[in-house]
Motif scaffolding. Structure first.
Motif, PDB file in Angstrom:
ATOM      1  N   ALA A 173     -21.378 -67.359 -92.819  1.00 23.03           N
ATOM      2  CA  ALA A 173     -19.705 -67.024 -92.721  1.00 23.03           C
ATOM      3  C   ALA A 173     -19.632 -67.550 -94.476  1.00 23.03           C
ATOM      4  N   VAL A 174     -19.905 -68.330 -95.110  1.00 22.38           N
ATOM      5  CA  VAL A 174     -19.893 -68.129 -96.397  1.00 22.38           C
ATOM      6  C   VAL A 174     -20.213 -66.945 -97.013  1.00 22.38           C
ATOM      7  N   ASP A 175     -21.737 -67.213 -96.725  1.00 15.44           N
ATOM      8  CA  ASP A 175     -22.271 -65.266 -97.447  1.00 15.44           C
ATOM      9  C   ASP A 175     -21.566 -64.525 -97.305  1.00 15.44           C
ATOM     10  N   LEU A 204     -16.605 -71.999-103.746  1.00 11.92           N
ATOM     11  CA  LEU A 204     -17.092 -72.875-104.730  1.00 11.92           C
ATOM     12  C   LEU A 204     -16.983 -74.855-105.110  1.00 11.92           C
ATOM     13  N   GLY A 205     -15.577 -74.734-105.442  1.00  8.02           N
ATOM     14  CA  GLY A 205     -15.722 -76.226-104.916  1.00  8.02           C
ATOM     15  C   GLY A 205     -15.481 -77.002-104.518  1.00  8.02           C
ATOM     16  N   TRP A 206     -15.373 -76.436-102.876  1.00  8.36           N
ATOM     17  CA  TRP A 206     -15.604 -77.253-102.026  1.00  8.36           C
ATOM     18  C   TRP A 206     -17.113 -77.656-100.952  1.00  8.36           C
ATOM     19  N   THR A 238     -26.337 -70.353-100.256  1.00  4.57           N
ATOM     20  CA  THR A 238     -26.999 -70.189-101.666  1.00  4.57           C
ATOM     21  C   THR A 238     -26.458 -69.059-102.380  1.00  4.57           C
ATOM     22  N   ARG A 239     -27.610 -67.533-101.336  1.00  7.86           N
ATOM     23  CA  ARG A 239     -27.190 -66.485-101.223  1.00  7.86           C
ATOM     24  C   ARG A 239     -26.150 -66.251-101.714  1.00  7.86           C
ATOM     25  N   GLY A 240     -25.223 -65.995-100.849  1.00  7.86           N
ATOM     26  CA  GLY A 240     -24.145 -65.242-101.212  1.00  7.86           C
ATOM     27  C   GLY A 240     -23.255 -65.839-102.208  1.00  7.86           C
ATOM     28  N   THR A 241     -23.610 -67.243-102.675  1.00 14.62           N
ATOM     29  CA  THR A 241     -22.437 -67.779-103.840  1.00 14.62           C
ATOM     30  C   THR A 241     -23.380 -67.722-105.174  1.00 14.62           C
ATOM     31  N   LEU A 249     -27.503 -74.412-108.988  1.00  8.89           N
ATOM     32  CA  LEU A 249     -27.419 -74.857-107.312  1.00  8.89           C
ATOM     33  C   LEU A 249     -27.217 -76.245-108.030  1.00  8.89           C
ATOM     34  N   PRO A 250     -25.894 -77.332-107.051  1.00 10.96           N
ATOM     35  CA  PRO A 250     -25.973 -78.623-107.387  1.00 10.96           C
ATOM     36  C   PRO A 250     -27.165 -79.705-107.392  1.00 10.96           C
ATOM     37  N   HIS A 251     -27.916 -79.444-106.927  1.00  7.73           N
ATOM     38  CA  HIS A 251     -29.360 -80.470-106.170  1.00  7.73           C
ATOM     39  C   HIS A 251     -30.173 -79.575-106.607  1.00  7.73           C
ATOM     40  N   PRO A 252     -30.760 -79.099-106.990  1.00  7.65           N
ATOM     41  CA  PRO A 252     -31.750 -78.378-107.081  1.00  7.65           C
ATOM     42  C   PRO A 252     -33.304 -79.492-106.466  1.00  7.65           C
TER      43      PRO A 252
END
Length: 381
Positions: A173-175, A204-206, A238-241, A249-252
């Protein structure tokens, strides 16, 4: 990417595989064109399938990536007409339907789902959007349903989802939401006061705030399925954002740890576990996170080499890849979805190992490795 150690003969195998593809793509596509429409798998091999939109997008991508043209027998304008014929002007969504001439003469009535970013229409934002891009065309209408999504409603929807047992569906859904924003920004920004960004910054913030710093995931390990749902959801999300907008990424490093733990799950080696979805959902996160960190790189490359060797043996001349080549069901039949996804997997595995140039192709549709929109490059003057 830089060049890494590869197995002897691997680069030669990749080059030979890539050279053979353009001459076979027409056979792959014609095999899956029946009764005036593209189908995922031949009816004779898997039984009747309902009319669907995605096979048309897969066919367009395969033809473009491997030959640089449209599928034989079709013109660009005609394909674009078919892809956009079912688009609902009010929402911008495209439901499933029959894109044969017979079906287009009698389009299905669009029914808005309770959660519009969870149904088949949500994936069409991706598949149709990218197919149109390959054709040099756009949707006829912006994806208005996402632009009208308030921050409050977006956050409420995200918070209400089951990010444990259903992390894949939540990530999907995010994608869809992220891709809808990208489409609006890129193609319809001039129609909106905010250049089409809509709820993107809130999304993106959430996501950044909710990313688990210990696991790098947005879901938790499940008792019965382990890390399958969180890792698969991580890929779609992550694909869609982050990937689609060229963001970090936040924590790769935490993500790499979790993904490699999941990659060692023996269930992925079974007939039902070894699927295009499950392998893609491992290699894309590893490939994406490798841009930021070299954590456990040797282990990742060892896994990638083994997977690449296995994937290359599953190609069927003139037929393509099956979605789940070692399963007992219909997914073991080669088809368009399996071919599109496994060709992407092969490229990502090879690129992770630094040897993708020899393949002679680069994914360009839904699984395009390049951002669709770079936020910093949008003209805000």
């Amino acid at each position: 990417m830089s060049r890494h150690r590869t197995a002897p003969g691997l680069e030669g195998r990749l080059a030979g595989f890539g050279r053979a593809l353009p001459a076979q793509v027409d056979d792959v596509l014609s095999r899956c064109f029946e009764d005036g429409r593209f189908v995922d798998r031949p009816l004779s091999a898997s039984g009747p399938l309902p009319p669907a939109v995605r096979p048309w997008s897969d066919a367009i991508e395969l033809a473009h990536v491997l030959t640089g043209r449209t599928p034989l027998g079709f013109e660009t304008d005609d394909l674009a007409r078919r892809l956009t014929a079912l688009q609902d002007p009010a929402t911008g969504l495209i439901p499933d339907g029959d894109l044969s001439d017979r079906g287009l003469d009698n389009p299905a009535r669009y029914e808005l789902e309770r959660r519009p970013f969870d149904g088949s229409a949500s994936y069409h934002i991706l598949s149709v959007g990218y197919a149109l891009k390959l054709l040099g065309r756009t949707f006829d209408h912006p994806i208005r349903i996402v632009h009208g999504l308030s921050t409050r409603d977006l956050v409420a929807d995200l918070e209400s989802r089951d990010w444990g047992a259903h992390a894949w569906a939540s990530g999907a859904a995010v994608d869809a939401i992220g891709t809808a924003c990208a489409v609006n920004i890129r193609d319809f920004g001039h129609l909106f006061d905010d250049e089409g960004f809509g709820p993107l910054y809130a999304l993106l913030g959430w996501l950044t705030a909710r990313s688990n710093e210990t696991t790098g995931m947005w879901g938790a390990r499940q008792k019965d399925t382990g890390w399958l749902q969180p890792v698969n959801g991580f890929y779609r999300l992550t694909r869609g954002t982050y990937a689609q907008f060229g963001l970090s990424l936040p924590h790769p490093e935490a993500s790499i740890e979790t993904v490699l733990t999941h990659a060692a799950d023996p269930s992925l080696e079974s007939g039902d576990g070894y699927t295009a979805c499950n392998i893609l959902d491992i290699i894309h996160p590893l490939w994406l996170a490798a841009r930021q960190s070299s954590r456990r790189r040797e282990e990742g490359e060892e896994w990638a080499r083994a997977q690449l060797d296995r994937a290359l043996t599953n190609w069927n001349d003139g037929e393509g890849f099956a979605f789940a080549p070692h399963s007992d069901g219909a997914d073991s039949v080669p088809g368009l979805q399996g071919t599109e996804m496994w060709l992407t997997i092969v490229w990502l595995l090879a690129d992770y190992l630094g040897v993708s140039d020899g393949l002679g192709y680069r994914p360009a549709g839904v699984h395009n490795p390049d951002p669709l929109v770079r936020i910093g490059a949008v003209d805000r003057s």
